[in-house]
Design a protein around this motif. Structure first.
Motif, PDB file in Angstrom:
ATOM      1  N   TYR A   9       0.820  -1.215   0.000  1.00 23.31           N
ATOM      2  CA  TYR A   9       0.000   0.000   0.000  1.00 23.31           C
ATOM      3  C   TYR A   9       0.851   1.262   0.000  1.00 23.31           C
ATOM      4  O   TYR A   9       0.442   2.282  -0.565  1.00 23.31           O
ATOM      5  N   GLN A  10       2.029   1.210   0.605  1.00 30.08           N
ATOM      6  CA  GLN A  10       2.933   2.356   0.526  1.00 30.08           C
ATOM      7  C   GLN A  10       3.434   2.540  -0.899  1.00 30.08           C
ATOM      8  O   GLN A  10       3.545   3.675  -1.396  1.00 30.08           O
ATOM      9  N   THR A  11       3.715   1.440  -1.593  1.00 35.09           N
ATOM     10  CA  THR A  11       4.125   1.506  -3.000  1.00 35.09           C
ATOM     11  C   THR A  11       2.993   2.056  -3.861  1.00 35.09           C
ATOM     12  O   THR A  11       3.215   2.873  -4.766  1.00 35.09           O
ATOM     13  N   SER A  12       1.774   1.625  -3.571  1.00 31.44           N
ATOM     14  CA  SER A  12       0.602   2.134  -4.286  1.00 31.44           C
ATOM     15  C   SER A  12       0.466   3.635  -4.083  1.00 31.44           C
ATOM     16  O   SER A  12       0.147   4.380  -5.018  1.00 31.44           O
ATOM     17  N   ASN A  13       0.720   4.080  -2.854  1.00 31.16           N
ATOM     18  CA  ASN A  13       0.684   5.508  -2.546  1.00 31.16           C
ATOM     19  C   ASN A  13       1.678   6.280  -3.404  1.00 31.16           C
ATOM     20  O   ASN A  13       1.349   7.313  -4.005  1.00 31.16           O
ATOM     21  N   CYS A  14       2.901   5.766  -3.493  1.00 27.84           N
ATOM     22  CA  CYS A  14       3.953   6.431  -4.271  1.00 27.84           C
ATOM     23  C   CYS A  14       3.597   6.476  -5.760  1.00 27.84           C
ATOM     24  O   CYS A  14       3.818   7.495  -6.432  1.00 27.84           O
ATOM     25  N   LEU A  15       3.034   5.383  -6.277  1.00 33.92           N
ATOM     26  CA  LEU A  15       2.667   5.337  -7.697  1.00 33.92           C
ATOM     27  C   LEU A  15       1.534   6.295  -8.012  1.00 33.92           C
ATOM     28  O   LEU A  15       1.561   7.012  -9.031  1.00 33.92           O
ATOM     29  N   ILE A  16       0.521   6.328  -7.146  1.00 32.66           N
ATOM     30  CA  ILE A  16      -0.599   7.256  -7.357  1.00 32.66           C
ATOM     31  C   ILE A  16      -0.121   8.694  -7.267  1.00 32.66           C
ATOM     32  O   ILE A  16      -0.517   9.547  -8.070  1.00 32.66           O
ATOM     33  N   ARG A  17       0.763   8.970  -6.321  1.00 31.99           N
ATOM     34  CA  ARG A  17       1.300  10.319  -6.164  1.00 31.99           C
ATOM     35  C   ARG A  17       2.113  10.725  -7.400  1.00 31.99           C
ATOM     36  O   ARG A  17       2.063  11.871  -7.840  1.00 31.99           O
ATOM     37  N   PHE A  18       2.868   9.751  -7.953  1.00 33.86           N
ATOM     38  CA  PHE A  18       3.709  10.047  -9.123  1.00 33.86           C
ATOM     39  C   PHE A  18       2.871  10.362 -10.360  1.00 33.86           C
ATOM     40  O   PHE A  18       3.163  11.291 -11.104  1.00 33.86           O
ATOM     41  N   PHE A  19       1.793   9.563 -10.575  1.00 34.27           N
ATOM     42  CA  PHE A  19       0.987   9.746 -11.773  1.00 34.27           C
ATOM     43  C   PHE A  19      -0.166  10.733 -11.593  1.00 34.27           C
ATOM     44  O   PHE A  19      -0.806  11.118 -12.572  1.00 34.27           O
ATOM     45  N   SER A  20      -0.430  11.130 -10.347  1.00 35.96           N
ATOM     46  CA  SER A  20      -1.523  12.067 -10.107  1.00 35.96           C
ATOM     47  C   SER A  20      -1.154  13.460 -10.590  1.00 35.96           C
ATOM     48  O   SER A  20      -0.034  13.929 -10.383  1.00 35.96           O
ATOM     49  N   PRO A  21      -2.091  14.173 -11.232  1.00 34.87           N
ATOM     50  CA  PRO A  21      -1.811  15.551 -11.659  1.00 34.87           C
ATOM     51  C   PRO A  21      -1.615  16.481 -10.470  1.00 34.87           C
ATOM     52  O   PRO A  21      -1.017  17.544 -10.589  1.00 34.87           O
ATOM     53  N   HIS A  22      -2.127  16.058  -9.277  1.00 35.98           N
ATOM     54  CA  HIS A  22      -1.977  16.882  -8.080  1.00 35.98           C
ATOM     55  C   HIS A  22      -0.587  16.743  -7.458  1.00 35.98           C
ATOM     56  O   HIS A  22      -0.165  17.606  -6.695  1.00 35.98           O
ATOM     57  N   LYS A  23       0.096  15.624  -7.805  1.00 35.03           N
ATOM     58  CA  LYS A  23       1.398  15.298  -7.200  1.00 35.03           C
ATOM     59  C   LYS A  23       1.251  15.280  -5.673  1.00 35.03           C
ATOM     60  O   LYS A  23       0.308  14.762  -5.142  1.00 35.03           O
ATOM     61  N   ASP A  24       2.196  15.924  -4.977  1.00 31.88           N
ATOM     62  CA  ASP A  24       2.129  15.878  -3.511  1.00 31.88           C
ATOM     63  C   ASP A  24       1.373  17.069  -2.945  1.00 31.88           C
ATOM     64  O   ASP A  24       1.436  17.341  -1.760  1.00 31.88           O
ATOM     65  N   LYS A  25       0.650  17.804  -3.784  1.00 33.66           N
ATOM     66  CA  LYS A  25      -0.090  18.967  -3.322  1.00 33.66           C
ATOM     67  C   LYS A  25      -1.379  18.571  -2.620  1.00 33.66           C
ATOM     68  O   LYS A  25      -1.986  19.372  -1.936  1.00 33.66           O
TER      69      LYS A  25
END
Length: 288
Positions: free
Chosen positions: A54-70
């Motif tokens: 789930y931490q890896t999933s978090n990183c992948l979603i954050r990477f591909f999300s247009p919001h990024k870490d915002k």
């Protein structure tokens, strides 16, 4: 505003609440490592595998999300949605398989629910336990909670304690699998949150109406009713439990879940009325 934003994203000084829950998470991880390494409970590695997944999933979603870490809340909710999908699917698979093998009477036998573990039940519970540890860390890191006694952090802590004690002692595994059927309802809770963050708020939309319909149906069918039935089963079979902490912990945990369900139902009703009222206000504004 800038300071508040930085604190919401994990900046600023840690408060007492955060320190307490972080300390309990570290102690939980230390006890897990003790069980794995010193007691050679290698099957508990699936708990760590769940956290890593789930931490890896978090990183992948954050990477591909247009919001990024915002928008850490968007990423966290997306991972929670993934957990609900995977967990509810695995629980349905386990229950359906056992229903075909043993039938309803065999599945509801006290010794089956307390002393045994259905096929894949231990692994499913361990993987889900890993998720709650990940989610606790993510919420603490990005401060995705409110209040001095955040209910979500308390909820995760109680689940971690109940799940890990059951996994350590190999008891009540099947009971806990039954409680996880509520993740079917959580799918629509998370979908609603993601939908609103995406800006889709038209209460008259067919998709929104369908989402609310499924939200209410699964709230009763997959959350409220099953938890009440599990509580009733525990009370009915109370005399069959051996002396120890299993029954008190189980009853205390189910009492907490039922109270949370009541609060959740009230919050859902308020949200439903608020969305309908907002839509009616927008229609009135356009007519004018």
């Amino acid at each position: 505003m800038r300071v508040a934003r930085e604190e919401a994203m994990g900046g600023g000084k840690r408060n007492t609440v955060e320190t307490f829950f972080l300390a309990t998470l570290i102690l939980w991880f230390a006890s897990l490592c003790f069980q794995i390494l010193l007691n050679k409970r290698w099957e508990l590695l699936s708990v760590i595998a769940g956290s890593i997944f789930y931490q890896t999933s978090n990183c992948l979603i954050r990477f591909f999300s247009p919001h990024k870490d915002k928008d850490a809340l968007f990423v966290n909710t997306s991972v929670s949605l993934l957990h609900s999908l995977l967990t509810s699917s695995s629980v349905i698979f386990i229950l359906f398989r056992e229903l075909l093998s043993n039938g309803p009477s065999g599945m509801s036998d006290h010794s089956q629910l307390v002393e045994d573990a259905w096929s894949w039940a231990f692994e499913a519970l361990s993987f889900s336990c890993g998720y709650f540890a990940y989610d606790q860390w993510d919420m603490l890191h990005y401060r995705l909670y409110n209040g001095w006694i955040p209910s979500i952090l308390v909820h995760h802590l109680v689940l971690l304690i109940c799940f890990t004690l059951a996994l350590y002692r190999n008891v009540t595994i099947n009971y806990l699998i039954l409680t996880l059927i509520c993740e079917l309802h959580s799918i629509f809770l998370h979908l609603r949150k993601v939908r609103r963050m995406a800006g889709i708020r038209d209460a008259k939309s067919i998709l929104v109406k369908l989402e609310w319909f499924l939200n209410w149906v699964t709230f009763f069918v997959a959350r409220s009713v099953p938890h009440v039935l599990i509580t009733a089963k525990l009370i009915k079979d109370a005399y069959k439990f051996e002396k120890g902490m299993e029954l008190p912990l189980a009853l205390l945990g189910m009492a907490g879940m039922n109270l949370l369900n009541i609060g959740l139902g009230i919050d859902l009703l308020k949200a439903f009325k608020r969305e309908r009222k907002s839509q009616q206000g927008n229609l009135h504004h356009h007519r004018e």
